[in-house]
Design a protein around this motif. Structure first.
Motif, mmCIF file in Angstrom:
data_model
loop_
_atom_site.group_PDB
_atom_site.id
_atom_site.type_symbol
_atom_site.label_atom_id
_atom_site.label_comp_id
_atom_site.label_asym_id
_atom_site.label_seq_id
_atom_site.Cartn_x
_atom_site.Cartn_y
_atom_site.Cartn_z
ATOM 1 N N UNK A 232 1.757 7.832 -2.411
ATOM 2 C CA UNK A 232 1.515 8.364 -1.267
ATOM 3 C C UNK A 232 1.152 7.480 -0.252
ATOM 4 N N UNK A 233 1.881 7.504 0.789
ATOM 5 C CA UNK A 233 1.521 6.345 2.157
ATOM 6 C C UNK A 233 0.406 6.893 2.733
ATOM 7 N N UNK A 234 -0.440 6.051 3.019
ATOM 8 C CA UNK A 234 -1.574 6.116 3.898
ATOM 9 C C UNK A 234 -1.618 5.342 5.192
ATOM 10 N N UNK A 235 -0.774 4.526 5.412
ATOM 11 C CA UNK A 235 -0.791 3.700 6.625
ATOM 12 C C UNK A 235 0.573 3.050 6.790
ATOM 13 N N UNK A 236 0.975 3.097 8.013
ATOM 14 C CA UNK A 236 2.342 2.373 8.215
ATOM 15 C C UNK A 236 2.214 1.575 9.241
ATOM 16 N N UNK A 237 3.057 0.441 9.505
ATOM 17 C CA UNK A 237 2.982 -0.404 10.361
ATOM 18 C C UNK A 237 1.681 -1.438 10.688
ATOM 19 N N UNK A 238 1.040 -1.645 9.420
ATOM 20 C CA UNK A 238 -0.201 -2.332 9.433
ATOM 21 C C UNK A 238 -0.074 -3.736 9.705
ATOM 22 N N UNK A 239 -1.161 -4.402 10.497
ATOM 23 C CA UNK A 239 -1.126 -5.691 10.377
ATOM 24 C C UNK A 239 -1.799 -6.126 9.226
ATOM 25 N N UNK A 240 -1.832 -7.662 9.152
ATOM 26 C CA UNK A 240 -2.463 -8.203 8.066
ATOM 27 C C UNK A 240 -3.621 -7.755 7.712
ATOM 28 N N UNK A 241 -4.451 -7.951 8.880
ATOM 29 C CA UNK A 241 -5.891 -7.471 8.691
ATOM 30 C C UNK A 241 -6.110 -5.938 7.958
ATOM 31 N N UNK A 242 -5.301 -5.423 8.957
ATOM 32 C CA UNK A 242 -5.263 -3.808 8.524
ATOM 33 C C UNK A 242 -5.009 -3.521 7.029
ATOM 34 N N UNK A 243 -3.949 -4.216 6.737
ATOM 35 C CA UNK A 243 -3.681 -4.217 5.230
ATOM 36 C C UNK A 243 -4.475 -4.539 4.182
ATOM 37 N N UNK A 244 -5.435 -5.822 4.667
ATOM 38 C CA UNK A 244 -6.367 -6.161 3.732
ATOM 39 C C UNK A 244 -7.220 -5.160 3.589
ATOM 40 N N UNK A 245 -7.729 -4.545 4.890
ATOM 41 C CA UNK A 245 -9.074 -3.551 4.848
ATOM 42 C C UNK A 245 -8.595 -2.464 4.080
ATOM 43 N N UNK A 246 -7.404 -1.750 4.483
ATOM 44 C CA UNK A 246 -6.918 -0.714 3.463
ATOM 45 C C UNK A 246 -7.004 -0.902 2.156
ATOM 46 N N UNK A 247 -6.445 -2.296 1.533
ATOM 47 C CA UNK A 247 -6.214 -2.559 0.059
ATOM 48 C C UNK A 247 -7.746 -2.515 -0.322
ATOM 49 N N UNK A 248 -8.742 -3.229 0.163
ATOM 50 C CA UNK A 248 -10.179 -3.346 -0.324
ATOM 51 C C UNK A 248 -10.908 -1.791 -0.479
ATOM 52 N N UNK A 249 -10.699 -0.865 0.688
ATOM 53 C CA UNK A 249 -11.314 0.126 0.676
ATOM 54 C C UNK A 249 -10.670 1.256 -0.507
ATOM 55 N N UNK A 250 -9.399 1.300 -0.390
ATOM 56 C CA UNK A 250 -8.626 2.296 -1.484
ATOM 57 C C UNK A 250 -8.904 1.464 -2.896
ATOM 58 N N UNK A 251 -8.718 0.644 -2.960
ATOM 59 C CA UNK A 251 -9.141 -0.128 -4.417
ATOM 60 C C UNK A 251 -10.428 0.259 -4.868
ATOM 61 N N UNK A 252 -11.622 0.276 -3.797
ATOM 62 C CA UNK A 252 -12.727 0.766 -4.295
ATOM 63 C C UNK A 252 -12.718 2.132 -4.749
ATOM 64 N N UNK A 253 -11.771 3.122 -4.242
ATOM 65 C CA UNK A 253 -12.011 4.301 -4.522
ATOM 66 C C UNK A 253 -11.337 4.760 -5.772
ATOM 67 N N UNK A 254 -10.786 3.548 -6.410
ATOM 68 C CA UNK A 254 -10.135 3.742 -7.877
ATOM 69 C C UNK A 254 -8.844 3.894 -7.928
#
Length: 227
Positions: A49-71
């Motif tokens: 499931x796509x949860x973010x499009x056209x992310x910058x590097x910082x936005x990509x890292x924040x999304x990666x960290x947050x959704x990884x925490x969700x499991x």
């Protein structure tokens, strides 16, 4: 020549062999109910499931960290929303642009340098690994993320309690200082002392007058009774 800024699309999926009910519970605990419901329903319908499009590097890292925490597994791809100058001329080039990123199989961190032998985030060695080792390391990584998140929440809770206690102590101290200052003003200010003395004298005189009137009334009553 300045390199054009890269943009990324972020996808999530259930890790293989994971307890999906546990992951869903974590999603509902950390997202608004409507967003959590939409995400869970989408994961049921689609593998990714796509949860973010056209992310910058910082936005990509924040999304990666947050959704990884969700499991969830987090998959990063180059965004296909390219400028006219950057657009490939054929599907083969477009596919190459989307697949030139690799991810750590444990923490899903983007690995853009294919010569790296170790993940810079979780320090997982890529060489000589198998599915069993990857699954074990992934569980250890998720446990570490959950522990760090819980520890951070506990620290924030302790800091909040300490702040409230400090505020109470300061309010009590300020109240005591104000009361002490008021007592000093009443004791050393001649005008305040005179007002206080005058009120005390008026109270004493009033009390004596009242007793005198009561005594006169009593004497008059007794005189009328016995004469």
């Amino acid at each position: 020549m300045k390199q054009p800024e890269k943009f990324y699309d972020v996808y999530v999926s259930y890790p293989p062999g994971v307890d999906r009910e546990r992951v869903n519970a974590c999603i509902y605990d950390n997202l608004p109910e409507n967003e959590a419901t939409d995400l869970v329903n989408s994961l049921v319908e689609r593998a990714q499931v796509i949860i973010a499009e056209n992310c910058t590097l910082d936005e990509r890292e924040n999304a990666h960290q947050y959704f990884s925490y969700l499991g969830l597994d987090v998959i990063i791809r180059h965004s296909m929303a390219l400028t006219e100058e950057e657009k490939p001329d054929d599907k083969e080039a477009l596919s190459a642009a989307s697949n030139n990123l690799h991810q750590c199989p444990v923490c899903n961190t983007i690995i853009e340098n294919l010569d790296d032998t170790e993940c810079k985030v979780c320090h997982f060695h890529f060489a000589g690994t198998n599915a069993q080792t990857i699954n074990r390391k992934r569980i250890e990584w998720q446990e570490k993320l959950a522990f760090e998140h819980k520890r951070q929440a506990e620290i924030e809770h302790m800091l909040r309690l300490e702040k409230e206690q400090e505020e109470k102590r300061l309010r009590k101290q300020i109240r005591a200082e104000l009361e002490e200052k008021l007592q000093e003003e009443l004791g050393h200010n001649p005008n305040m002392l005179a007002i206080k003395t005058a009120k005390r004298q008026k109270l004493i005189i009033g009390t004596l007058v009242a007793f005198g009137m009561i005594a006169l009334i009593a004497i008059g009553y007794l005189a009328a009774k016995f004469l």
